[in-house]
Enzyme design. Structure first.
Site, PDB file in Angstrom:
ATOM      1  N   LYS A 158      13.295  -4.261 -18.300  1.00  0.00           N
ATOM      2  CA  LYS A 158      12.231  -3.909 -19.243  1.00  0.00           C
ATOM      3  C   LYS A 158      12.534  -4.469 -20.628  1.00  0.00           C
ATOM      4  O   LYS A 158      11.626  -4.918 -21.350  1.00  0.00           O
ATOM      5  CB  LYS A 158      12.052  -2.390 -19.277  1.00  0.00           C
ATOM      6  CG  LYS A 158      11.497  -1.832 -17.955  1.00  0.00           C
ATOM      7  CD  LYS A 158      11.598  -0.320 -17.879  1.00  0.00           C
ATOM      8  CE  LYS A 158      11.054   0.210 -16.553  1.00  0.00           C
ATOM      9  NZ  LYS A 158      11.399   1.617 -16.316  1.00  0.00           N
ATOM     10  N   GLU A 169       0.832  -4.769 -17.364  1.00  0.00           N
ATOM     11  CA  GLU A 169       1.106  -3.650 -18.281  1.00  0.00           C
ATOM     12  C   GLU A 169       2.058  -2.635 -17.651  1.00  0.00           C
ATOM     13  O   GLU A 169       2.911  -2.054 -18.336  1.00  0.00           O
ATOM     14  CB  GLU A 169      -0.216  -2.974 -18.670  1.00  0.00           C
ATOM     15  CG  GLU A 169      -0.088  -1.856 -19.677  1.00  0.00           C
ATOM     16  CD  GLU A 169       0.424  -2.317 -21.034  1.00  0.00           C
ATOM     17  OE1 GLU A 169      -0.199  -3.184 -21.648  1.00  0.00           O
ATOM     18  OE2 GLU A 169       1.477  -1.793 -21.483  1.00  0.00           O
ATOM     19  N   VAL A 194       6.335  -2.099 -17.850  1.00  0.00           N
ATOM     20  CA  VAL A 194       7.102  -1.316 -18.834  1.00  0.00           C
ATOM     21  C   VAL A 194       6.326  -0.032 -19.120  1.00  0.00           C
ATOM     22  O   VAL A 194       5.158  -0.082 -19.516  1.00  0.00           O
ATOM     23  CB  VAL A 194       7.300  -2.104 -20.156  1.00  0.00           C
ATOM     24  CG1 VAL A 194       8.094  -1.277 -21.158  1.00  0.00           C
ATOM     25  CG2 VAL A 194       8.004  -3.432 -19.900  1.00  0.00           C
ATOM     26  N   LYS A 233       8.481  -5.336 -12.065  1.00  0.00           N
ATOM     27  CA  LYS A 233       9.198  -5.856 -13.235  1.00  0.00           C
ATOM     28  C   LYS A 233       9.841  -7.210 -12.947  1.00  0.00           C
ATOM     29  O   LYS A 233       9.903  -8.064 -13.830  1.00  0.00           O
ATOM     30  CB  LYS A 233      10.322  -4.885 -13.644  1.00  0.00           C
ATOM     31  CG  LYS A 233       9.855  -3.529 -14.069  1.00  0.00           C
ATOM     32  CD  LYS A 233      11.020  -2.568 -14.217  1.00  0.00           C
ATOM     33  CE  LYS A 233      11.419  -1.925 -12.921  1.00  0.00           C
ATOM     34  NZ  LYS A 233      10.619  -0.802 -12.473  1.00  0.00           N
ATOM     35  N   PHE A 258       0.850  -1.200   0.000  1.00  0.00           N
ATOM     36  CA  PHE A 258       0.000   0.000   0.000  1.00  0.00           C
ATOM     37  C   PHE A 258       0.885   1.248   0.000  1.00  0.00           C
ATOM     38  O   PHE A 258       0.771   2.116   0.848  1.00  0.00           O
ATOM     39  CB  PHE A 258      -0.945  -0.038   1.213  1.00  0.00           C
ATOM     40  CG  PHE A 258      -2.165   0.839   1.058  1.00  0.00           C
ATOM     41  CD1 PHE A 258      -3.007   0.715  -0.041  1.00  0.00           C
ATOM     42  CD2 PHE A 258      -2.467   1.805   2.014  1.00  0.00           C
ATOM     43  CE1 PHE A 258      -4.123   1.527  -0.181  1.00  0.00           C
ATOM     44  CE2 PHE A 258      -3.590   2.627   1.883  1.00  0.00           C
ATOM     45  CZ  PHE A 258      -4.419   2.487   0.776  1.00  0.00           C
ATOM     46  N   GLY A 296      10.338  11.867  -7.574  1.00  0.00           N
ATOM     47  CA  GLY A 296       9.700  10.555  -7.445  1.00  0.00           C
ATOM     48  C   GLY A 296       9.898   9.653  -8.650  1.00  0.00           C
ATOM     49  O   GLY A 296       9.212   8.647  -8.786  1.00  0.00           O
TER      50      GLY A 296
END
Ligand code: HSE
Length: 347
Positions: A226, A151, A154, A127, A11, A208
């Protein structure tokens, strides 16, 4: 109208953004996508566990002061047993958004496995499990008649994987080349503005964009994961991350940047997968000084872009955000929409 029960595992900013979207936008979403969502469980290493099988009061959760755990809420506890929540909650879809080690894929990899084994669909932004075990986890999903969607692994919510599999269907994809890391693209731009590497990375962290350990951005390992995902999911070839030659941007000097500028070029960290005429597929990650007229040369700031080289359509470039809490939450939402489109949860 169908309502899907969700368990949020992790979270942090992204899952919190999804909770905000569900709380604030459910009528619009119900009209737009034809279903509603209800969060029935949340776990987080720092906050504990919250389960309310009839639907968690998201206002109460989102109003908790920063750092206050779930123990004071009905159905809340300071303890975390992710396996029990994933296997036993009444969620039909597990939303996996934990802080995960990109080298081992854990704990996300186990979370995905437990969810699929217990008959739940999964969406993740991580990833690691996709790059390290994507094919295996997709097989597990198929065995259990469930979906494994990722989804956001990447280019966050910018639809790259689904774009390739659905919108480019029928093409042979001969290669993929992209700017797949917002931090390094931002940093390269700021180096060109005259900042030092340390200052530019600090800025990217404050904004960020950077990973918890920005080394993964700067030295290319984030892009490497990726690229491995693009190789397997777009080009149909499993290439392990460790088999992808990877070089980051830490070796780029201000002289390199000045020389490139003088020559009408700009440095970009490029991840690529290429199918050669003999049928072999190669992948790599390295900085390249692109000519200013190259389609990826004008992609600036934290924006990402990927160019697909196709046999029927030529080069197609998709560009958009590659990071950000709401942008990545949208990836989770788009996965849930895809699960719905495939017939929805039967769990
Ligand atoms: N640190 C990554 C980036 C976040 O800068 O692109 C998304 O993977």
């Amino acid at each position: 109208m169908q309502t899907y029960n969700l368990a949020l595992i992790g979270f942090g900013g992204v899952a919190r953004a999804l909770a905000e979207i569900i709380r604030d936008d459910s009528d619009h979403l119900a009209d737009a996508v034809g279903f509603r969502m209800r969060v029935v469980a949340i776990t987080d290493l720092n906050l504990g566990t919250l389960t309310q099988p009839d639907g968690i009061d998201l206002d109460a959760v989102l109003a908790l002061p920063r750092g206050t755990n779930f123990a004071g809420l009905p159905g809340g506890s300071a303890e975390v047993d992710n396996e029990a929540v994933i296997r036993d909650s009444n969620a039909a879809i597990v939303v996996e958004a934990t802080f995960t080690n990109p080298e081992t894929g854990e704990p996300a990899l186990s979370h995905v496995r437990w969810a699929l084994e217990s008959g739940k669909h999964v969406t993740t932004t991580n990833k690691g499990p996709v790059a390290l075990a994507g094919t295996r986890l997709l097989e597990l999903a198929a065995q259990h008649g469930r979906r494994f969607e990722f989804e956001g692994a990447v280019m966050s919510g910018t639809p790259v994987l689904r774009f390739a599999s659905q919108m480019l269907a029928g093409n042979r994809i001969r290669g993929v080349q992209g700017i797949l890391n917002g931090t390094t693209n931002y940093v390269l731009g700021r180096l060109a503005d005259g900042l030092t590497l340390d200052d530019a990375v600090r800025e990217a962290q404050e904004l960020g964009y950077a990973e918890a350990d920005p080394t993964a951005d700067i030295e290319g390992s984030d892009v490497c994961l990726k690229v491995s995902i693009l190789a397997s999911r777009v080009m149909g070839v499993d290439i392990a991350p460790e088999a992808i030659p990877t070089e980051g941007i830490s070796g780029i000097t201000s002289e390199d940047i000045e020389t490139a500028r003088h020559n009408g070029q700009v440095w970009k960290l490029i991840g690529s997968v290429t199918r050669t005429p003999d049928g072999t597929t190669t992948a790599r990650v390295c900085p390249i000084a692109l000519e200013n007229i190259h389609p990826l040369a004008g992609i600036s700031g934290a924006t990402n872009a990927v160019t697909f080289d196709t046999d029927l359509l030529g080069q197609v470039t998709v560009s958009g955000p590659g990071a950000g809490r709401v942008e990545t939450a949208y990836a989770l939402l788009s996965d849930i929409i895809a699960i719905h489109a495939q017939g929805g949860p039967a769990a």
